[in-house]
Every structure is written in C-alpha cells, then in structure tokens.
Write an enzyme that holds these catalytic residues in place. Structure first.
Site, PDB file in Angstrom:
ATOM      1  N   ARG A  50     -16.255  -6.069 -26.283  1.00 53.50           N
ATOM      2  CA  ARG A  50     -16.458  -4.875 -27.126  1.00 53.50           C
ATOM      3  C   ARG A  50     -16.331  -3.595 -26.311  1.00 53.50           C
ATOM      4  NH1 ARG A  50     -21.912  -5.310 -29.896  1.00 53.50           N
ATOM      5  NH2 ARG A  50     -22.395  -6.267 -27.922  1.00 53.50           N
ATOM      6  N   ASN A  59     -19.331  -7.850 -32.693  1.00 53.26           N
ATOM      7  CA  ASN A  59     -19.381  -9.302 -32.575  1.00 53.26           C
ATOM      8  C   ASN A  59     -19.781  -9.886 -33.919  1.00 53.26           C
ATOM      9  OD1 ASN A  59     -18.776  -9.376 -29.841  1.00 53.26           O
ATOM     10  ND2 ASN A  59     -20.895  -9.479 -29.186  1.00 53.26           N
TER      11      ASN A  59
END
Length: 91
Positions: free
Chosen positions: A18, A36
């Site tokens: 990320r 996520n």
C-alpha cells in the site's frame, strides 16, 4: 481522465504494497486510493491520464521488492472528485 479499479492478488499484504502504491501513484500524478482486503488481496482505484494509469498497472505487476503479484483483475471505474491518492483502512 479515466479511472481503473484493480484487485491485486499474490503476496501483497505485509510487504508495504500500500505504501509503495501511494508513492508510485502520486509520482505518476494519479489520484484515488488503495486498501487491503480481508481475503489477502489489495484493492486500488486509480484515476488520471490514461498513459499514467497504464504505467501504474505495469508497475503494479512487479510491485515492491518483497511482493509477489500473481494476478491483477482490472476494470473501468467511474471518475470521482479525488484530490489525492491515499491509503485506506482494511476492509
């Protein structure tokens, strides 16, 4: 301006995917978000110039150093009024 919705599968959680995605997208001038998913995938919505989106997708296929990208499901997404590219909470 276009937008794409990506679901990235493989070893993509716990490897700074990320954070890498945020830095990569911002570097390409894209806006949107990354998060996520509870099933182990990473979900991305990226919006911007078509060339930049294609570069983002190509870079996502490699991912950060410790990631292993097995598959990316890509679809068109509606454009929205994003102002930055951000990291969102896991769902």
């Amino acid at each position: 301006m276009i937008a794409r919705h990506l679901f990235v599968s493989g070893r993509v959680q716990g490897v700074f995917f990320r954070d890498w995605t945020v830095a990569t997208a911002r570097g390409l001038g894209l806006v949107g978000w990354v998060r996520n998913l509870s099933d182990g995938r990473v979900e991305i919505v990226a919006q911007g110039d078509e060339t930049a989106i294609e570069r983002m997708i190509a870079q996502c296929r490699q991912g950060p150093e410790n990631a292993r990208v097995d598959e990316i499901d890509i679809s068109d997404a509606p454009t929205e009024n994003f102002t930055i590219f951000e990291k969102r909470a896991t769902v």
